[in-house]
Design a protein around this motif. Structure first.
Motif, mmCIF file in Angstrom:
data_model
loop_
_atom_site.group_PDB
_atom_site.id
_atom_site.type_symbol
_atom_site.label_atom_id
_atom_site.label_comp_id
_atom_site.label_asym_id
_atom_site.label_seq_id
_atom_site.Cartn_x
_atom_site.Cartn_y
_atom_site.Cartn_z
ATOM 1 N N ASN A 82 0.979 -1.263 0.116
ATOM 2 C CA ASN A 82 0.149 -0.016 -0.117
ATOM 3 C C ASN A 82 0.867 1.126 -0.087
ATOM 4 O O ASN A 82 0.408 2.405 0.680
ATOM 5 N N THR A 83 2.007 1.258 -0.720
ATOM 6 C CA THR A 83 3.046 2.379 -0.824
ATOM 7 C C THR A 83 2.891 2.754 -2.202
ATOM 8 O O THR A 83 2.732 1.885 -3.344
ATOM 9 N N ALA A 84 3.123 4.091 -2.700
ATOM 10 C CA ALA A 84 3.478 4.454 -3.930
ATOM 11 C C ALA A 84 4.713 4.019 -4.509
ATOM 12 O O ALA A 84 5.692 4.533 -4.022
ATOM 13 N N GLN A 85 4.830 3.564 -5.607
ATOM 14 C CA GLN A 85 5.907 3.050 -6.327
ATOM 15 C C GLN A 85 6.022 3.727 -7.642
ATOM 16 O O GLN A 85 5.009 4.029 -8.228
ATOM 17 N N PRO A 86 7.351 3.856 -8.197
ATOM 18 C CA PRO A 86 7.453 4.192 -9.612
ATOM 19 C C PRO A 86 6.770 3.445 -10.607
ATOM 20 O O PRO A 86 6.707 2.152 -10.348
ATOM 21 N N ASP A 87 6.290 4.316 -11.610
ATOM 22 C CA ASP A 87 5.717 3.605 -12.754
ATOM 23 C C ASP A 87 6.012 4.167 -13.950
ATOM 24 O O ASP A 87 7.209 3.926 -14.498
ATOM 25 N N LEU A 88 5.382 5.080 -14.806
ATOM 26 C CA LEU A 88 5.845 5.872 -15.820
ATOM 27 C C LEU A 88 6.816 7.094 -15.241
ATOM 28 O O LEU A 88 7.619 7.485 -15.922
ATOM 29 N N ALA A 89 6.883 7.313 -14.039
ATOM 30 C CA ALA A 89 8.011 8.204 -13.463
ATOM 31 C C ALA A 89 8.834 7.308 -12.780
ATOM 32 O O ALA A 89 8.492 6.358 -11.855
ATOM 33 N N ASP B 31 11.062 16.646 -22.402
ATOM 34 C CA ASP B 31 10.249 15.454 -22.782
ATOM 35 C C ASP B 31 10.128 14.296 -21.620
ATOM 36 O O ASP B 31 9.282 13.519 -21.393
ATOM 37 N N THR B 32 11.204 14.550 -20.294
ATOM 38 C CA THR B 32 11.132 13.474 -19.389
ATOM 39 C C THR B 32 10.978 14.323 -18.028
ATOM 40 O O THR B 32 11.078 13.624 -16.854
ATOM 41 N N THR B 33 10.562 15.503 -18.061
ATOM 42 C CA THR B 33 10.447 16.152 -16.738
ATOM 43 C C THR B 33 9.200 17.050 -16.502
ATOM 44 O O THR B 33 8.695 17.647 -17.350
ATOM 45 N N LEU B 34 8.307 16.521 -15.856
ATOM 46 C CA LEU B 34 6.970 17.180 -15.375
ATOM 47 C C LEU B 34 7.112 17.658 -13.961
ATOM 48 O O LEU B 34 7.482 17.125 -12.886
ATOM 49 N N VAL B 35 6.283 19.132 -13.869
ATOM 50 C CA VAL B 35 6.627 19.565 -12.608
ATOM 51 C C VAL B 35 5.187 19.944 -12.403
ATOM 52 O O VAL B 35 4.261 20.516 -13.099
ATOM 53 N N LEU B 36 4.696 19.509 -10.978
ATOM 54 C CA LEU B 36 3.500 20.060 -10.610
ATOM 55 C C LEU B 36 3.248 20.914 -9.678
ATOM 56 O O LEU B 36 4.368 20.808 -8.588
ATOM 57 N N GLU B 37 2.688 22.237 -9.697
ATOM 58 C CA GLU B 37 2.885 23.319 -8.503
ATOM 59 C C GLU B 37 1.777 23.176 -7.888
ATOM 60 O O GLU B 37 0.593 22.829 -8.659
ATOM 61 N N LEU B 38 1.812 23.235 -6.537
ATOM 62 C CA LEU B 38 0.351 22.813 -5.650
ATOM 63 C C LEU B 38 0.067 24.108 -4.915
ATOM 64 O O LEU B 38 0.854 24.934 -4.458
ATOM 65 N N GLU B 39 -1.324 24.463 -4.459
ATOM 66 C CA GLU B 39 -1.692 25.738 -4.139
ATOM 67 C C GLU B 39 -1.622 25.517 -2.699
ATOM 68 O O GLU B 39 -1.643 26.367 -1.782
ATOM 69 N N ARG B 40 -1.355 24.218 -2.151
ATOM 70 C CA ARG B 40 -1.271 23.865 -0.814
ATOM 71 C C ARG B 40 -0.367 22.637 -0.538
ATOM 72 O O ARG B 40 -0.484 21.777 -1.438
ATOM 73 N N PRO B 41 0.548 22.451 0.385
ATOM 74 C CA PRO B 41 1.316 21.317 0.486
ATOM 75 C C PRO B 41 0.479 19.954 0.617
ATOM 76 O O PRO B 41 -0.535 19.949 0.995
ATOM 77 N N ASN B 42 1.302 19.055 -0.188
ATOM 78 C CA ASN B 42 0.668 17.614 -0.073
ATOM 79 C C ASN B 42 2.098 16.644 0.022
ATOM 80 O O ASN B 42 2.318 16.409 -1.005
ATOM 81 N N PRO B 43 2.206 16.229 1.289
ATOM 82 C CA PRO B 43 3.511 15.321 1.311
ATOM 83 C C PRO B 43 3.053 13.892 0.541
ATOM 84 O O PRO B 43 3.901 13.042 0.362
ATOM 85 N N GLN B 44 1.995 13.717 0.594
ATOM 86 C CA GLN B 44 1.283 12.234 -0.043
ATOM 87 C C GLN B 44 0.959 12.332 -1.525
ATOM 88 O O GLN B 44 0.289 11.471 -2.052
ATOM 89 N N LEU B 45 1.491 13.483 -2.081
ATOM 90 C CA LEU B 45 1.295 13.423 -3.560
ATOM 91 C C LEU B 45 1.404 12.425 -4.658
ATOM 92 O O LEU B 45 0.636 11.849 -5.284
ATOM 93 N N PRO B 46 2.469 11.609 -4.464
ATOM 94 C CA PRO B 46 2.760 10.247 -5.285
ATOM 95 C C PRO B 46 1.816 9.248 -5.180
ATOM 96 O O PRO B 46 1.464 8.543 -5.787
ATOM 97 N N ALA B 47 1.169 9.232 -3.856
ATOM 98 C CA ALA B 47 -0.040 8.627 -3.824
ATOM 99 C C ALA B 47 -1.268 8.769 -4.356
ATOM 100 O O ALA B 47 -2.087 8.245 -5.033
ATOM 101 N N ALA B 48 -1.486 10.067 -4.282
ATOM 102 C CA ALA B 48 -2.532 10.702 -4.935
ATOM 103 C C ALA B 48 -2.780 10.784 -6.346
ATOM 104 O O ALA B 48 -3.792 10.815 -6.715
#
Length: 523
Positions: free
Chosen positions: A88-95, A159-176
């Motif tokens: 039940n942990t988030a692991q690498p897939d396409l990232a 091509d291989t770098t994606l950045v997500l900016e958040l309006e509030r912090p989320n330490p659980q984003l890889p699972a989200a």
């Protein structure tokens, strides 16, 4: 099925113990204990695995799913940037990897190179950006948007770098982001014809509500799948599905009725379920229409639910009643043990119903499926008998899956006076989804307007990794759900699936999805 029948069920089980409800004082325990992973051992290459279920797949857009029947395809046809592991942990897939800013408001995902959609189009960060922006589009009915609503900007730096900016912090984003699946958005209109994914299998044929035929993706970027083909078949009802299982026509049968699962398993098959169940038997209500726009009517219904009898009769010991009326498993460490229990009390239910204007002679509707999930009807019949004792009629109506879901999904629809029987699955706490689903940015079909205190609690849960602030927010959210009862939670359980003895490589996610991507047959 009434309470007297329940007593007979308790006596008939081979083993007895945990969930309450039997008059003997010896609660029920299932006759066969399930496991979360199929048997291990060498796996042969090739073959066709037939996966049976009694609910059909209506469409193939991976980000607008409306039925659990479709989740089976989520890891076969598509990938996300991250994926669930059995623990039940988030692991690498396409990232392949990711980094975050110190305050968890900026995340950089490093994507695999050389990945292609099934149609040959390269998958790049620009493609990932299109998928995130589509999920966040308010015009797209994507339930997963609830998990990533804090994303304010998506940038493909190369091509291989994606950045997500958040309006509030989320330490659980890889699972989200696990459930944000990557498909060719530019060709999404044809997703039912070509699947549009990057997954280990690709689409060969799709007949809505009947069959989905997959073949191995020979150009898959990851480890080569063992199977040549996977076929998902919808059977008309549970009897037909179990007959197919017994004849060997089906290799894995999903969402087996609990009272049948143990019987199929004792004949030499594997019984599978999630290691930490995070699914719930619920009745969804339209909280914007009478009578359930009144929280007193919702509380009355909660007290009219004989949860222990319902879970015993419908789930044969493979579930646990949730009298606190929250979507948190009572065995989860974050479950608030001090919540007031909505214990079965018909006198109190009658008093509250009367206060809310639901008087003797009133009729409510119980809306459930035909051909699958017969346990929903079983527990509806228990409620029907009990409501009759206080002069309220419960009209039980059934429909096939797509018609059933269309009555109340997506949110915003009105279904006054109706209890929409459903089965909800969430990431276990401390994951935020089970509580965020009810918040104002959530997608609960109950149409509930959460109070500001609840929304603040959810925001705190989403932005906290651990610590007393997180614990307090989780408790606050559960207390508000217990008090407001936007839906009725009968019990916590998980799908039960049965596999033939020679099937290898399966495992079951907390929400109940059977992972087939590494499946095969014993060598």
């Amino acid at each position: 099925m009434g309470n007297r029948t329940i007593g007979a069920l308790c006596l008939g089980l081979a083993l007895v113990a945990t969930s309450a409800g039997c008059d003997s004082g010896a609660p029920t325990e299932p006759a066969v204990s399930p496991t979360a992973q199929a048997e291990q051992g060498p796996v042969a290459e090739g073959g066709t695995l037939v996966f049976g279920q009694t609910s059909g797949v209506a469409q193939l857009d991976p980000n607008t799913i409306a039925s659990a029947a479709q989740t089976q395809l989520q890891t076969l046809l598509w990938n996300g940037l991250t994926t669930w592991a059995p623990d039940n942990t988030a692991q690498p897939d396409l990232a392949e990897s990711w980094q975050h800013s110190p305050d968890f408001t900026s995340w950089t995902f490093n994507l695999r190179s050389g990945v292609q959609y099934h149609n040959g189009k390269p998958f790049t960060a620009a493609e990932a950006k299109k998928n995130f922006e589509r999920v966040l589009d308010p015009e797209v009915p994507a339930q997963v948007a609830t998990k990533i609503d804090m994303v304010s900007r998506v940038t493909a730096e190369n091509d291989t770098t994606l950045v997500l900016e958040l309006e509030r912090p989320n330490p659980q984003l890889p699972a989200a982001i696990v459930d944000v699946k990557m498909s060719d958005v530019d060709d999404i209109a044809n997703v039912d014809r070509n699947g549009n994914g990057t997954g280990p299998y690709e689409l060969r044929a799709f007949v809505p509500d009947q069959t989905v035929e997959l073949v191995r993706n020979e150009d898959y970027w990851g480890e080569r799948p063992h199977l040549d083909e996977v076929t998902i078949v919808r059977y008309a009802d549970a009897t037909a599905a179990q007959t197919a299982m017994r004849s060997g026509e089906v290799d894995v049968l999903a969402a087996v009725a609990p009272d049948s699962a143990a019987g199929l398993a004792t004949e030499g098959r594997q019984l599978l379920t999630a290691e930490e169940p995070a699914s719930y038997v619920v009745w969804e209500l339209d909280t914007t229409s009478p009578p359930f726009d009144n929280p007193v009517a919702r509380q009355a219904l909660s007290y009219a639910a004989d949860r222990e009898s319902m879970m015993d009769a419908g789930y044969a010991g493979y579930g646990i009643a949730t009298p606190a009326n929250v979507v948190v498993n009572p065995n989860n460490e974050h479950y608030e043990q001090g919540l007031p229990a909505h214990q079965f009390d018909l006198d109190k239910a009658k008093e509250l119903f009367a206060e809310a204007g639901v008087t003797e002679g009133s009729t409510l509707t119980f809306w459930t499926k035909s051909g699958s999930d017969p346990e929903w009807t079983t527990i509806g019949e228990i409620l029907q008998q009990d409501l009759a004792k206080i002069g309220i009629t419960l009209d039980i109506q059934t429909a096939e899956t797509s018609t059933w879901s269309a009555k109340f999904y997506p949110q915003g629809k009105r279904y006054p006076g109706t209890l929409a029987a459903n089965y909800l699955s969430f990431t276990p706490l401390p994951g935020s989804y089970s509580l965020a689903w009810f918040a104002d940015q959530g997608t609960c079909e109950c149409n509930w307007s959460a109070p500001a205190e609840y929304n603040q609690a959810v925001a705190t849960i989403e932005s906290s990794a651990e610590g007393p602030e997180l614990d307090t927010a989780i408790t606050t959210a559960q207390r508000i759900l217990n008090r407001e009862s936007p839906i009725i939670v009968v019990g916590s359980t998980a799908f039960l699936s049965v596999a033939q003895q020679n099937v290898r490589g399966l495992w079951v996610q907390a929400e109940g999805t059977v992972h087939l991507e590494e499946a095969g047959f014993a060598a």
